[in-house]
Scaffold this active site. Structure first.
Site, PDB file in Angstrom:
ATOM      1  N   ASP A  55      77.978   8.129  69.523  1.00 56.38           N
ATOM      2  CA  ASP A  55      78.272   9.219  70.457  1.00 56.38           C
ATOM      3  C   ASP A  55      79.691   9.694  70.182  1.00 56.38           C
ATOM      4  O   ASP A  55      80.593   8.889  69.965  1.00 56.38           O
ATOM      5  CB  ASP A  55      78.145   8.705  71.900  1.00 56.38           C
ATOM      6  CG  ASP A  55      78.518   9.761  72.934  1.00 56.38           C
ATOM      7  OD1 ASP A  55      78.857   9.374  74.074  1.00 56.38           O
ATOM      8  OD2 ASP A  55      78.474  10.958  72.585  1.00 56.38           O
ATOM      9  N   ASN A  57      81.071  12.512  72.097  1.00 54.06           N
ATOM     10  CA  ASN A  57      81.650  13.297  73.209  1.00 54.06           C
ATOM     11  C   ASN A  57      81.500  12.600  74.564  1.00 54.06           C
ATOM     12  O   ASN A  57      81.571  13.250  75.602  1.00 54.06           O
ATOM     13  CB  ASN A  57      80.976  14.678  73.249  1.00 54.06           C
ATOM     14  CG  ASN A  57      79.488  14.547  73.524  1.00 54.06           C
ATOM     15  OD1 ASN A  57      78.958  13.436  73.542  1.00 54.06           O
ATOM     16  ND2 ASN A  57      78.836  15.672  73.736  1.00 54.06           N
ATOM     17  N   ASP A  59      79.030  11.399  76.315  1.00 51.05           N
ATOM     18  CA  ASP A  59      77.917  11.581  77.266  1.00 51.05           C
ATOM     19  C   ASP A  59      76.909  10.445  77.147  1.00 51.05           C
ATOM     20  O   ASP A  59      75.840  10.476  77.763  1.00 51.05           O
ATOM     21  CB  ASP A  59      77.230  12.943  77.041  1.00 51.05           C
ATOM     22  CG  ASP A  59      76.558  13.025  75.675  1.00 51.05           C
ATOM     23  OD1 ASP A  59      75.900  14.052  75.400  1.00 51.05           O
ATOM     24  OD2 ASP A  59      76.713  12.065  74.876  1.00 51.05           O
ATOM     25  N   ASP A  63      75.096  11.617  68.598  1.00 52.64           N
ATOM     26  CA  ASP A  63      75.037  13.028  68.201  1.00 52.64           C
ATOM     27  C   ASP A  63      75.461  13.213  66.748  1.00 52.64           C
ATOM     28  O   ASP A  63      75.902  12.256  66.096  1.00 52.64           O
ATOM     29  CB  ASP A  63      75.921  13.871  69.140  1.00 52.64           C
ATOM     30  CG  ASP A  63      77.294  13.221  69.325  1.00 52.64           C
ATOM     31  OD1 ASP A  63      77.693  12.976  70.487  1.00 52.64           O
ATOM     32  OD2 ASP A  63      77.933  12.928  68.287  1.00 52.64           O
ATOM     33  N   ASP A 240      56.157  12.837  59.346  1.00 53.14           N
ATOM     34  CA  ASP A 240      55.600  12.088  60.458  1.00 53.14           C
ATOM     35  C   ASP A 240      54.076  12.188  60.483  1.00 53.14           C
ATOM     36  O   ASP A 240      53.521  13.290  60.438  1.00 53.14           O
ATOM     37  CB  ASP A 240      56.175  12.653  61.755  1.00 53.14           C
ATOM     38  CG  ASP A 240      55.886  11.775  62.952  1.00 53.14           C
ATOM     39  OD1 ASP A 240      55.181  12.241  63.868  1.00 53.14           O
ATOM     40  OD2 ASP A 240      56.342  10.629  62.946  1.00 53.14           O
ATOM     41  N   GLU A 294      54.489   9.187  56.283  1.00 56.70           N
ATOM     42  CA  GLU A 294      54.191   8.024  57.141  1.00 56.70           C
ATOM     43  C   GLU A 294      52.676   7.876  57.161  1.00 56.70           C
ATOM     44  O   GLU A 294      51.986   8.563  57.882  1.00 56.70           O
ATOM     45  CB  GLU A 294      54.726   8.239  58.556  1.00 56.70           C
ATOM     46  CG  GLU A 294      54.603   7.004  59.423  1.00 56.70           C
ATOM     47  CD  GLU A 294      54.711   7.310  60.913  1.00 56.70           C
ATOM     48  OE1 GLU A 294      54.975   6.375  61.668  1.00 56.70           O
ATOM     49  OE2 GLU A 294      54.540   8.488  61.298  1.00 56.70           O
TER      50      GLU A 294
HETATM   51  O1  ISL Z   1      51.934   2.592  65.595  1.00 53.82           O
HETATM   52  C1  ISL Z   1      52.162   3.312  66.457  1.00 53.82           C
HETATM   53  C2  ISL Z   1      51.167   3.731  67.457  1.00 53.82           C
HETATM   54  O2  ISL Z   1      50.454   2.614  67.816  1.00 53.82           O
HETATM   55  C3  ISL Z   1      53.406   3.865  66.632  1.00 53.82           C
HETATM   56  O3  ISL Z   1      54.390   3.065  66.819  1.00 53.82           O
HETATM   57  C4  ISL Z   1      53.685   5.152  66.007  1.00 53.82           C
HETATM   58  O4  ISL Z   1      53.328   5.995  66.962  1.00 53.82           O
HETATM   59  C5  ISL Z   1      53.025   5.538  64.760  1.00 53.82           C
HETATM   60  O5  ISL Z   1      53.436   4.699  63.771  1.00 53.82           O
HETATM   61  C6  ISL Z   1      53.399   6.974  64.390  1.00 53.82           C
HETATM   62  O6  ISL Z   1      54.767   7.125  64.473  1.00 53.82           O
HETATM   63  C7  ISL Z   1      55.333   8.412  64.334  1.00 53.82           C
HETATM   64  O7  ISL Z   1      54.746   9.374  65.152  1.00 53.82           O
HETATM   65  C8  ISL Z   1      54.878   9.230  66.540  1.00 53.82           C
HETATM   66  C9  ISL Z   1      56.280   8.873  67.011  1.00 53.82           C
HETATM   67  O8  ISL Z   1      56.220   8.354  68.297  1.00 53.82           O
HETATM   68  C10 ISL Z   1      56.891   7.815  66.102  1.00 53.82           C
HETATM   69  O9  ISL Z   1      58.211   7.554  66.497  1.00 53.82           O
HETATM   70  C11 ISL Z   1      56.808   8.310  64.682  1.00 53.82           C
HETATM   71  O10 ISL Z   1      57.420   7.430  63.792  1.00 53.82           O
HETATM   72  C12 ISL Z   1      54.486  10.557  67.106  1.00 53.82           C
HETATM   73  O11 ISL Z   1      55.280  11.562  66.526  1.00 53.82           O
HETATM   74 CA    CA Z   2      76.962  12.624  72.614  1.00 59.53          CA
END
Ligand code: ISL
Ligand code: CA
Length: 596
Positions: A55, A57, A59, A63, A240, A294
């Protein structure tokens, strides 16, 4: 030579010199041990969870200027690439993984100018930045969705997945969901929307509606926002839950078998590869990028479909076989060393030289590395096992990922009650499982203390001062771990024997030896319950890595009559006589890297 050909015709000369390279067949890169060398294969990546890093600032919320103020710390550690978890405008239903505006920085994290300063600071230090691309879903506050939910004929309606419910007078709103899809965050994956009396799909939270990638406009808009950040100089993306983008035609109910692991179905939709190839063509290929997907729901055997470099989709993926060895669904389960070794042997067998791997055992979705895969029974064993695991991550085959705080040996947090937790996944499951009596509060909390995502989201421990030096403000958004008394960057960066300093040396060793990047991997003793002994070889560069993955000492005979040669790096001081020998006296949690 060319000059002799065209003495009097400079224009022609210029044209030829420009044309020739285009005509000449593309120089195939010089392979290293059969691998095409790439910066992202030789890189060590460091994940920053911006809300909890620094952090600036007061809060109590981390950031972007806070991260910029710590770039020297990261450069000294020796890492090459920073993966920044989402920094975009978001109402934070899922801490940024619910994006409201992809071209705007989250107000709490700073401004676009702060982002530009961070990126410039990273480049000045010869590091690179990849950002988090969250495009399987958006926030329900994104203007696309705000438009989409207004009317069935709104031009953005088809940006999301809307379906009629099944009439059921007994059901709330008189309809059952369109099918039996469960959300990852408990409950149904469908939300009824009174405005148009239809349901929309959200595989994660209600405030994370899934995008409809079958709509070409959605894909174009996603590729355009990717180009926006790449034009700024960003070096790539962590993507993601990217395999989930192609939904099942007709969205039929899951069968009981599929219900056991819906990801396996959801991650293998009919158009997944087509859309990733289009993304590569239209958004990535014009730039020198790194992409890591992922890959929940993708079996190891199927990974080459996404990462084989001849398919032009992604460079690599996160496979969860190793990091989730200690889980059965959401429940903690014990695991053994041979199980860990089996994962890496399977990877070595499944991924050829066109399919590059990742190596990680921690991130913002999993509990702390040393608490889950190491030994925190004593401070000494915490330090040794943290170093041993870093040794493993930095000498296995694939790009290693370090999560913020692993380099300090940070541990899980002593959570007490459900109120201590912030994570929507944990809170939703509490409502769904505890408040409905499916599981007792004690049992749920006992498991969550070991598996909860918030364990990795507590603030970074910079000092042993107030709020561990994370914020000058009165209160951090999530309580810092009181053990920053002993575990903190200020102490460790000044201590040659710290986990930080050891990790620095291990990263330097990886950078100094291509064999630790492109070398062949051989597990010498897959079934040994306590020792992980493997080699990495490239030409006459040969390394033997021996890890005593146990709190018990042992004398280990290296298999195959192999002799440990010169010791390059040990996580404990080693006596000379332990070199050029076949028998090694190993102390608890001791790791050694030898030539041989
Ligand atoms: O395994 C999982 C669900 O049971 C999670 O921990 C995770 O949601 C999954 O691996 C997917 O993760 C990604 O997408 C999610 C987000 O919450 C996670 O932080 C991200 O890494 C939704 O965007
Ligand atoms: Ca901050």
């Amino acid at each position: 030579m060319i000059l002799k050909l065209f003495p009097k015709r400079p224009i022609l000369l210029l044209a030829v010199s420009l044309l020739l390279p285009a005509l000449a067949p593309a120089q195939s890169p010089t392979l290293v041990n059969g691998y095409e060398p790439k910066w992202w294969k030789e890189a060590v990546v460091y994940q920053v969870y911006p809300r909890s890093f620094q952090d600036s600032n007061g809060d109590g919320i981390g950031d972007l200027p806070g991260i910029t103020s710590r770039l020297d710390y990261l450069q000294k550690l020796g890492i090459n690439v920073i993966w920044l978890s989402p920094h975009y405008d978001s109402p934070n239903a899922d801490n940024g993984y619910d994006i409201r505006d992809y071209r705007k920085v989250m107000a709490e994290f700073g401004t676009m100018a702060d982002f530009d300063r961070l990126l410039a600071g990273i480049k000045q230090r010869h590091m690179r930045l990849i950002i988090d691309l969250v495009v399987n879903h958006t926030s329900d506050e994104h203007h696309w969705f705000a438009e989409s939910r207004t009317a069935k004929d709104n031009p953005y309606r088809d940006y999301y997945i809307w379906r009629e419910g099944k009439p059921n007078p007994a059901a709330p709103n008189g309809f059952d969901p369109p099918n039996n899809y469960p959300s990852f965050f408990s409950g149904s994956a469908w939300q009824f929307d009174p405005a148009t009396k239809q349901f929309y799909l959200h595989l994660f939270a209600v405030k994370q509606p899934d995008l409809n990638w079958d709509n070409p406009k959605v894909r174009e808009d996603v590729f355009s926002l990717m180009r926006f950040w790449l034009d700024k100089g960003v070096d790539g993306f962590r993507m993601d839950v990217i395999p989930l983008i192609s939904k099942q035609p007709g969205l039929p109910d899951l069968t009981p078998e599929q219900m056991k692991n819906p990801s396996a179905l959801w991650a293998n939709g009919p158009h997944r590869d087509e859309y990733l190839q289009q993304m590569n063509r239209e958004a990535l290929s014009p730039y020198d990028t790194m992409t890591v997907g992922e890959a929940i729901g993708i079996d190891l055997a199927k990974e080459p479909n996404i990462i084989d470099d001849r398919r032009h989709e992604l460079n690599m993926v996160f496979n969860f076989d190793a990091v989730r060895l200690n889980r059965d669904g959401r429940m903690w389960k014990d695991f053994t060393l041979p199980e860990i070794k089996a994962v890496y042997s399977a990877h070595a067998a499944a991924l050829d030289k066109h399919s590059w791997d990742t190596v990680f055992l921690s991130n913002h979705d999993n509990p702390r590395l040393v608490s889950s895969f190491g030994d925190t029974s004593t401070n000494e064993f915490r330090i040794r096992s943290a170093k041993l695991i870093e040794t493993m991550l930095l000498t296995l085959r694939g790009t290693p990922f370090i999560y913020q705080g692993d380099e300090l040996g940070m541990t899980n947090y002593p959570f007490k009650t459900i109120e201590d937790f912030d994570d929507i996944e944990a809170k939703n499951a509490w409502k769904a499982d505890v408040l409905t009596g499916k599981i007792t509060a004690e049992a749920y909390l006992a498991n969550l203390r070991r598996t909860g995502r918030d364990n990795s989201r507590t603030p970074m421990q910079w000092t042993n001062g107030p709020n561990c030096g994370f914020t000058a403000g009165a209160k951090a958004w999530l309580q810092p771990n009181p053990n920053c008394e002993t575990i903190n960057a200020a102490e460790e960066t000044a201590n040659h024997d710290s986990v930080y300093s050891y990790t620095q040396r291990a990263i330097a060793l990886r950078h100094a030896h291509q064999a630790l990047v492109y070398g062949d991997y051989t597990d010498l003793d897959p079934t040994h319950p306590q020792i992980y002994a493997y080699t990495r070889t490239l030409g006459n560069e040969r390394f033997l890595i021996v890890l005593n993955y146990s709190s018990n000492p042992t004398t280990y005979t290296v298999p195959g009559g192999l002799k440990a040669g010169k010791l390059l790096l040990g996580n404990l001081p080693v006596l000379l006589k332990e070199e050029n020998v076949g028998n090694l006296k190993l102390r608890p949690w001791e790791s050694r890297i030898y030539t041989y």
